[in-house]
Every structure is written in C-alpha cells, then in structure tokens.
Design a protein around this motif. Sequence first.
Motif, PDB file in Angstrom:
ATOM      1  N   TYR A   1      61.971  91.342  25.567  1.00 26.00           N
ATOM      2  CA  TYR A   1      61.315  92.340  26.409  1.00 26.00           C
ATOM      3  C   TYR A   1      60.720  93.414  25.500  1.00 26.00           C
ATOM      4  CZ  TYR A   1      63.580  89.933  30.207  1.00 26.00           C
ATOM      5  OH  TYR A   1      63.970  88.962  31.095  1.00 26.00           O
ATOM      6  N   PRO A   2      59.409  93.357  25.295  1.00 28.65           N
ATOM      7  CA  PRO A   2      58.774  94.252  24.315  1.00 28.65           C
ATOM      8  C   PRO A   2      58.954  95.737  24.613  1.00 28.65           C
ATOM      9  CG  PRO A   2      57.276  92.479  24.983  1.00 28.65           C
ATOM     10  CD  PRO A   2      58.437  92.430  25.915  1.00 28.65           C
ATOM     11  N   VAL A   3      58.917  96.118  25.893  1.00 25.29           N
ATOM     12  CA  VAL A   3      58.940  97.552  26.214  1.00 25.29           C
ATOM     13  C   VAL A   3      60.205  98.238  25.707  1.00 25.29           C
ATOM     14  CG1 VAL A   3      58.968  99.248  28.082  1.00 25.29           C
ATOM     15  CG2 VAL A   3      57.360  97.330  28.165  1.00 25.29           C
ATOM     16  N   PRO A   4      61.424  97.762  26.034  1.00 27.26           N
ATOM     17  CA  PRO A   4      62.605  98.439  25.499  1.00 27.26           C
ATOM     18  C   PRO A   4      62.711  98.359  23.984  1.00 27.26           C
ATOM     19  CG  PRO A   4      63.236  96.434  26.672  1.00 27.26           C
ATOM     20  CD  PRO A   4      61.800  96.688  26.986  1.00 27.26           C
ATOM     21  N   LEU A   5      62.241  97.236  23.390  1.00 23.59           N
ATOM     22  CA  LEU A   5      62.306  97.115  21.940  1.00 23.59           C
ATOM     23  C   LEU A   5      61.351  98.104  21.270  1.00 23.59           C
ATOM     24  CD1 LEU A   5      62.458  93.234  21.465  1.00 23.59           C
ATOM     25  CD2 LEU A   5      64.341  94.873  21.622  1.00 23.59           C
ATOM     26  N   LEU A   6      60.119  98.170  21.774  1.00 20.19           N
ATOM     27  CA  LEU A   6      59.151  99.112  21.208  1.00 20.19           C
ATOM     28  C   LEU A   6      59.571 100.552  21.466  1.00 20.19           C
ATOM     29  CD1 LEU A   6      55.790  97.316  22.123  1.00 20.19           C
ATOM     30  CD2 LEU A   6      56.884  97.479  19.871  1.00 20.19           C
ATOM     31  N   THR A   7      60.169 100.783  22.638  1.00 19.25           N
ATOM     32  CA  THR A   7      60.630 102.136  22.938  1.00 19.25           C
ATOM     33  C   THR A   7      61.739 102.551  21.979  1.00 19.25           C
ATOM     34  OG1 THR A   7      60.090 101.860  25.279  1.00 19.25           O
ATOM     35  CG2 THR A   7      61.627 103.610  24.708  1.00 19.25           C
ATOM     36  N   GLY A   8      62.712 101.661  21.757  1.00 17.16           N
ATOM     37  CA  GLY A   8      63.784 101.968  20.816  1.00 17.16           C
ATOM     38  C   GLY A   8      63.249 102.189  19.413  1.00 17.16           C
TER      39      GLY A   8
ATOM     40  N   LEU B   1      72.783 105.202  30.300  1.00 16.95           N
ATOM     41  CA  LEU B   1      73.146 104.707  28.977  1.00 16.95           C
ATOM     42  C   LEU B   1      72.012 104.902  27.979  1.00 16.95           C
ATOM     43  CD1 LEU B   1      75.069 101.431  29.855  1.00 16.95           C
ATOM     44  CD2 LEU B   1      75.992 103.680  29.305  1.00 16.95           C
ATOM     45  N   THR B   2      70.765 104.816  28.439  1.00 19.93           N
ATOM     46  CA  THR B   2      69.641 105.072  27.554  1.00 19.93           C
ATOM     47  C   THR B   2      69.640 106.516  27.073  1.00 19.93           C
ATOM     48  OG1 THR B   2      68.274 103.358  28.570  1.00 19.93           O
ATOM     49  CG2 THR B   2      67.129 105.103  27.369  1.00 19.93           C
TER      50      THR B   2
ATOM     51  N   ALA C   1      66.150  96.952  16.169  1.00 24.77           N
ATOM     52  CA  ALA C   1      65.471  96.393  17.343  1.00 24.77           C
ATOM     53  C   ALA C   1      65.801  94.910  17.511  1.00 24.77           C
ATOM     54  CB  ALA C   1      63.959  96.588  17.205  1.00 24.77           C
ATOM     55  N   LEU C   2      65.877  94.169  16.411  1.00 26.22           N
ATOM     56  CA  LEU C   2      66.229  92.748  16.503  1.00 26.22           C
ATOM     57  C   LEU C   2      67.643  92.557  17.038  1.00 26.22           C
ATOM     58  CD1 LEU C   2      64.663  91.344  13.191  1.00 26.22           C
ATOM     59  CD2 LEU C   2      63.864  90.984  15.541  1.00 26.22           C
ATOM     60  N   VAL C   3      68.561  93.369  16.556  1.00 26.91           N
ATOM     61  CA  VAL C   3      69.938  93.288  17.058  1.00 26.91           C
ATOM     62  C   VAL C   3      69.975  93.658  18.544  1.00 26.91           C
ATOM     63  CG1 VAL C   3      72.247  94.288  16.877  1.00 26.91           C
ATOM     64  CG2 VAL C   3      70.989  93.675  14.812  1.00 26.91           C
ATOM     65  N   GLY C   4      69.231  94.692  18.932  1.00 23.57           N
ATOM     66  CA  GLY C   4      69.171  95.073  20.335  1.00 23.57           C
ATOM     67  C   GLY C   4      68.595  93.984  21.214  1.00 23.57           C
ATOM     68  N   ALA C   5      67.610  93.238  20.680  1.00 19.35           N
ATOM     69  CA  ALA C   5      67.020  92.140  21.448  1.00 19.35           C
ATOM     70  C   ALA C   5      68.029  91.039  21.726  1.00 19.35           C
ATOM     71  CB  ALA C   5      65.817  91.569  20.702  1.00 19.35           C
ATOM     72  N   ALA C   6      69.022  90.896  20.853  1.00 18.33           N
ATOM     73  CA  ALA C   6      70.031  89.843  21.025  1.00 18.33           C
ATOM     74  C   ALA C   6      71.174  90.261  21.941  1.00 18.33           C
ATOM     75  CB  ALA C   6      70.576  89.437  19.662  1.00 18.33           C
ATOM     76  N   VAL C   7      71.222  91.526  22.338  1.00 23.29           N
ATOM     77  CA  VAL C   7      72.339  92.009  23.158  1.00 23.29           C
ATOM     78  C   VAL C   7      72.477  91.237  24.468  1.00 23.29           C
ATOM     79  CG1 VAL C   7      73.110  93.990  24.534  1.00 23.29           C
ATOM     80  CG2 VAL C   7      72.517  94.282  22.127  1.00 23.29           C
ATOM     81  N   PRO C   8      71.396  90.986  25.249  1.00 19.20           N
ATOM     82  CA  PRO C   8      71.585  90.234  26.503  1.00 19.20           C
ATOM     83  C   PRO C   8      72.250  88.881  26.300  1.00 19.20           C
ATOM     84  CG  PRO C   8      69.406  91.246  26.457  1.00 19.20           C
ATOM     85  CD  PRO C   8      69.989  91.442  25.102  1.00 19.20           C
ATOM     86  N   TRP C   9      71.854  88.157  25.244  1.00 18.55           N
ATOM     87  CA  TRP C   9      72.496  86.856  24.972  1.00 18.55           C
ATOM     88  C   TRP C   9      73.981  87.046  24.684  1.00 18.55           C
ATOM     89  CZ3 TRP C   9      67.274  87.258  23.879  1.00 18.55           C
ATOM     90  CH2 TRP C   9      66.471  86.189  24.274  1.00 18.55           C
ATOM     91  N   ALA C  10      74.309  88.073  23.882  1.00 21.88           N
ATOM     92  CA  ALA C  10      75.707  88.307  23.525  1.00 21.88           C
ATOM     93  C   ALA C  10      76.527  88.691  24.750  1.00 21.88           C
ATOM     94  CB  ALA C  10      75.791  89.403  22.462  1.00 21.88           C
TER      95      ALA C  10
ATOM     96  N   LEU D   1      72.026 102.128  13.885  1.00 18.46           N
ATOM     97  CA  LEU D   1      72.952 102.295  15.010  1.00 18.46           C
ATOM     98  C   LEU D   1      72.226 102.792  16.254  1.00 18.46           C
ATOM     99  CD1 LEU D   1      76.050 103.913  13.232  1.00 18.46           C
ATOM    100  CD2 LEU D   1      75.938 101.649  14.299  1.00 18.46           C
ATOM    101  N   GLY D   2      71.411 103.819  16.081  1.00 16.96           N
ATOM    102  CA  GLY D   2      70.731 104.390  17.230  1.00 16.96           C
ATOM    103  C   GLY D   2      69.741 103.446  17.879  1.00 16.96           C
ATOM    104  N   VAL D   3      68.911 102.805  17.070  1.00 16.84           N
ATOM    105  CA  VAL D   3      67.889 101.907  17.616  1.00 16.84           C
ATOM    106  C   VAL D   3      68.534 100.675  18.240  1.00 16.84           C
ATOM    107  CG1 VAL D   3      65.919 100.439  17.040  1.00 16.84           C
ATOM    108  CG2 VAL D   3      66.102 102.731  16.059  1.00 16.84           C
ATOM    109  N   ALA D   4      69.562 100.114  17.595  1.00 15.74           N
ATOM    110  CA  ALA D   4      70.229  98.938  18.152  1.00 15.74           C
ATOM    111  C   ALA D   4      70.838  99.253  19.510  1.00 15.74           C
ATOM    112  CB  ALA D   4      71.306  98.440  17.190  1.00 15.74           C
TER     113      ALA D   4
END
Length: 832
Positions: A345-352, A255-256, A318-327, A28-31
């Motif tokens: 976008y690697p930076v927000p994914l790696l940061t999460g 939001l972050t 992280a994978l679910v978070g990467a799909a958020v812009p498309w959704a 939940l947190g990382v997504a």
Amino acid sequence: MALALRFALRELRGGLTGLRLLAICLFLGVAGLAGVGSLGASIVEGLSLRGQEILGGDVAIELGVRRATDAERAAFAEFGDVSEGVRMRAMVGEVGGDTRVLGELKAVDGVYPLYGDFRLAGGTPLQTALSGPNAVIAQALADQLDLAVGDRIELGNTTLTVSGVIENEPDRASEGFTLGPSVMISMETLPATGLVQPGSLFQYHYRLRMPPTADIEAVEPALKERFPDAGWDIDDRTNGAPGVRRFVERISQFLTLVGLTALVVAGVGVGNGVASYLDAKSGTIATLKSLGATSRLIFQSYLLQIGLVALVAVAVGALVGAAVPWAVVLVAGSALPAPPELGLYPVPLLTGAAYGVLIAVVFALWPLARACSVPAARLFRAGVEPVRWPGWPTLLAVVGSALAIAAIAIAQAREPLFAAGFIAAALALLLILTGLAAGVRAVAARLPRPKGTLLRLALANLHRPGALTRQLVVALGLGLTLFATLAVIETNLSGQINRSIPDRAPSFFFLDIPSPEVQTFEGLVRRHAPAAELRLVPSLRGPVVAVDGQRVSEMKDIPDGAWILRGDRGLTYANEIPQGNRLVGGEWWPEGYDGPPLVSLDVEAAQALGVGVGDTLTISVLGVEITAEIASLREIDWDSLGFNFVMIFSPNTLQGAPHSFMATAAVSPSEERALYRDATRSFPTVSVIRVKDVIETAAGMLTQLSAAVRSAASVAVAAGIAVLVGALAAGRRARTYDAVLLKVLGATRWQVLRALLIEYGVLAAIVSGLAFGLGTLAGWYVVTQTFDLEWLPSWPPVVATVLIGAAVTIGLGLVGSWSALSARPNRVLRTL
C-alpha cells in the motif's frame, strides 16, 4: 557539489559509528508508522473488496421487529434480486441433553447467499442441507455441545437435525457484536420454532443483488422518498461492515499519531546523534576550514552524509513496515476484526517515509548548520562559547518541514481537529520541557553553593557552559511522558472489565419472556433462588419518527450524537424510576397515571436532539404512531449492567401493545447451574445470557485494543531509549574531558560517579513529576474522548512505570558515562 560528495563518501567508508543512532531512531519511527498504516489499509481494503460478500449483497436493508410490507418488498425487487432473512438470538441444546447454549440464529431463504462462498464441511450445498426440519451450525457450537452431523437439537419449540457444520460464513463480519456461534435454518422452518412473536428481539434483513451497471448509491434516497417513515437502516457494499471500518480507522488514527509522537521523540535522538557526530568531527571541520574549505562546502558534505544514512534508514523502515500485515496475519490473524487484503500500500509507506525524511530535516539540520557555521578558531577551543544562530534559511527549512509534518497528519486524519490537537500537544510538550530545562539552569545558577564538593560539582553541572541539562530534560521528559500516557491508557483498558463491574452484577439476562408466562417464570426463579434479585422489564421496539413535531425522514442532517434516531430503539414502560437512574429535570408521573402519553428521556439524548421537558417525541410501534410529551429527563448509570432504556413511557402508553418481557437475576454461584438448566428447558423460546459470557466477549475486544496500544508502546519505548542514548552520546566528549580534568586534580572515579548520580537523580525527580502529570492528562483525553470509555486508571502501575523509567534513565546515564570515567588522562590529553 561533486567535491562535497567525494568528501562525504570518503568519510562514510569509515563506518556509521557516529551516525548509527540517527539510523536506529529513523528506522524505528518509520517502521512503526508504515506498519500501522499498512495494516489499517489492508483491513479497510479487505472490507472494500469483499464488500458484497461481507454485506451479503450490493445493498442491505434492515428492519427491526417487523417484516417488510408487500409494497416495500415489491420496491426492493425493482432494483434486482432480493434475499430475505431473519436474525435473532436463541438457545440451542441437544435433544435429551442438559446443556443449552446461546446461539446467533439466522433464518435464510432459498436464494441465500447472493454473494460469497458459503461452505459446509464435506461440501454439501447449503439449500440441500436446509431442506426439511434441519439446521447447520458453526464449528464452535458443535464443539460446545459435542454435536455431529445427524444429531438432533432443540431450537425453540421444535427439534431439528444437524445437517452440516459451517466452514465459511462470508457475511458474518457484517453482523457486528455477537454473543454466540451461528445456527442457520430455512425461513420455512422458522415459524415452527415459535421464536418470532410480538415483543421478541429480531430483525428482518433484505439483501439486493443489482446489475453491474446499476447505481447502488441511488437506492437509499429512492426508497426513503417512497417510504419516508419505514424506519429501516440501509447500507451498501462500499461500507459492508461500518462498525468494523470505524473501529479500524479510529484505532489506526490513534496508533498513527502515537507512532508520529514516537518519531518526534526519536527525532530528538536524531538531533542529539547528529550533534554528537559533528562534535566528534569538530577537529576535522576546523582543519578543513583552516585549509580553505568554505562553510558551504562543509555543510554540503555532512548534509550528504546525514542524508544518505537517513534515506537508507527510512527505506529499510518502510520495507519492514510493509511486511507488518503479513507478520500480523501469520502470528495473530484470527484476532483481527476482518481479514486483510495483503499487498503493498503505497500511501502509508510513502507517508511514513515522508515523516521520516521531514523529521530528519527538522532535528538534524539545526545542529548541522550551527556546527558548519562556526569559525575555525572557535572550533579549536573548548566548545563552551555561545554560538550564533545558523541563519534564516536554516530556520525557514526547519519550520517549513515541521509545518509539512503537521499538514500531512491533519490531512490524512479521520478527525482533523483531534489530529491537530494531538500535534499541538506534542509541540507544547517540547516547549514546556525546553522551558523547564531553562528554569532548572537558572535556578541552579542562583542557588547558594553547597559546602560538599560533590554537591557543588553536581549543581555546577546543571548550569555551567556546555551543560547537557536541556538535552537530558527534553529527552527524559519526552520518554517518561509517553511511557506515563501509555501506562494510563493500558490500565484504563483493563479497568473497564476488572473494576467497572458492580459488586452485585446480575448473573443472567433473560430475553423474550412471553407476557402470559411472566408469573410462571418468576415462580421458577424463586424456587431455585428464593433470595434472588429479580427485575422484570416490559420490552418493545420501535423507531423514533418525529422530534417535537418534525419528521425524522425530513431532517436534512441528523445531529451528532442523535443515535436514537437511527433504526429501532428499545422501548419500555414503568411506574417507578428504575435503579441506576436519577431524575435531573421535570417530574415522574404519579402512580396509576391515566392521562396523555408521557415519556422520560435520557438527558444526553435530549441534549443531542435539542429537546427538553414539555417537548414531544413520536414513536412507531408495530406501525402505530404514538406521540408522547417529555415529562422528565434522567441521568443513567450505564455501568450498572442492568436494562437501561433511553426512553421510558408511562404505563398507559404502551401496556396495550403486544410485547414480551426481559429480566435480570442476581443469584448466588451455587444456584446458577440449576436455574440456568431449568430455565432453558422450561422456556425454550427465552434467550438466557450469562453475564460472564458478555464480560468475556467484551474483554476479548478490549484485549485486542490493548494489544494494539502495547505494540505502539514498544516502538515508543525503543524510541525513548534511543533518545536518551543520543542525549548522553551528544555530551560524551565533554563528559570525558571533565572526568579527565577531575582525575588530574585528584578526584577518584567513584567521586565523579557520585556527582553524576546526584545530577541525574535531580533531573529525574523533577522531570518524573511533570511527566506523571502530563501523561495523566493525555491519557485521560485519549480514554474518555477518543475511545469514549470510563476513566478507570490504576495508579500503582502508572507510578511504577514512571519511577522505573526514571531509574532506568539514571542507570543508562551512568552506564553511558562509564567510558568517560574509564578514559586514561594521558591518552585523552594527547588528543586535545
């Protein structure tokens, strides 16, 4: 290490029953964090990649209420191709029709657009469509007025033919806040409209297309060096829509940080889940130690188990978070302030992912080290003896991970001080809740023993060895405080529209009323609404060129908050102090004053500029510089929905300059329609703005912000529930053992349940009050300092949120304890 890995994999074959809560919390947190970061990055990247299209050029130069001089235009041309245009508001209506609406008028020259794909429905080239007395309109305007290609419209003093409907306007996003759909005409057609006149509100825009190898950053300093007092505003393609970018970056940061707080809340659940898992494994750990396994081997084995589950949960999040812009684009793409550039976008994914791993270390390492360092003999006992600290290496690893989380958050923040304060507040909340839990245990231990058995049992449950008071207080406090904070923010956002509007707000704003027609206009208003509250205000525009003798062009750093030094400002003059203004310093000029120029300045602007009564401001009006002494300072009620000016001059200062008037009119609802119809027909060059249209536009923007906060709230709510479940799961074994012993001694299930209800009710009542206070304080800071909005909370929803949260907590606690109450004594006693 190989043996530890074998043990870990063998235990994981039995499933994730014990570590499911760890996986859910981290997911939940990382997504949430990766999703917010990816969406913000995609919008900002879209603004950067489409900078030329959004801005309309490599460099954009804006001038208020004047055209660039021949020398200035020649200087622009030295850098590349130049496109000239004018933007303003104007009323548009069908010839012979009764309805007129406000449109955003854009006059363009023959080379527009320099960049971007401007398209008309049907594919007609723009310049072809604008040749002759023609106009192209946005689809929204065509729908409002039921217009089609070939229809005739009235614009100012002229009539034009609709020659096209806009399908794509690439530089629309750079125009910022707008109140109407687009209407486009040629620069040659503009004079016939009669809309550009002294005092009218309009801006000249110049777009430059430069060679690919040109240095766009050199344009602004070069132009300002040659024309230091031109008063223009210059942007380049790297920041084509600065307002949108600032909005997106600020909301993304907020939001972050909310997501990070939710992840910290979830981290408590991680700790509780790990503690519960290891508590269930205490027999296995004791057996392994009795057979010769070292604490190091056991620590490595369970660390690998927890680490593998955590890494999988982080990766999936992280994978679910990467799909958020498309959704988001699929579900609500039209509500976004700018089209995002979809991609990974690697930076927000790696940061999460980094946040998730570090949170797991902070909250899982401690209970793991404690469980593995306990001697086998103590593990075979009831588990109520105090345990020693796990040691300095574990403590250093936990502290180091926590510092790494803070460092990442602060380093990536747009406002590092705000991020540091946010993190400090979250840490302070954890310490406060931990201290509260210790205080509850201490007070409960010292209270007189109640006569009632159930009360005595509930009181003992708060302070006895092995009590869950600390876990429950921290989990409940974090969740309810976060819920209260988000509820305060949410109600404030809705309150900006619903409760900040005065009871007697004006019905209309009238702009660009020609000075010779003021009396005629006033007569028209009085005919339709004799009792109307009409306020007429002179209107001019011009930049501030000097502050107390210092040229603005020579200032190396413009002070924070000194926005009145950037671009043109609205100017006016008045005999009396306007409504909604209060004098806080100096004196107002007397009636009929005819001395040296005087100005009354907004007190906040004065503080930002570092000036006061007796200092001077120099403005430029149509190229003429006027220096006025600051005679007074005013406090302005910006929520009055009237015309409020930062600078008000004595009448003798500006009366001789060409200008127009603005007006507000408050009329009854029954009078609005007729007044609007006749005013727009009798004064074709006057722009009429309905207040309700402004409110609807502002409400739409706040709705977007509210939706973003609500999205963060959903993740926070899920994390809070997970934390509570974890706190209950951590003590399930002890609760089961207690319930069985009480049943053996003759207690009924209902009696045990009532004791638990009293225990949870006391904790919920204590923590709810603290959560309400802390949530209110945090919400006030976010609303007033981060969003820069007025403090307008609605207390019933906030109180209801806290009370419902507390009630749900008690309910979940009882539900979670039901399995313990239902346990059969003979089955449980056999396993002890």
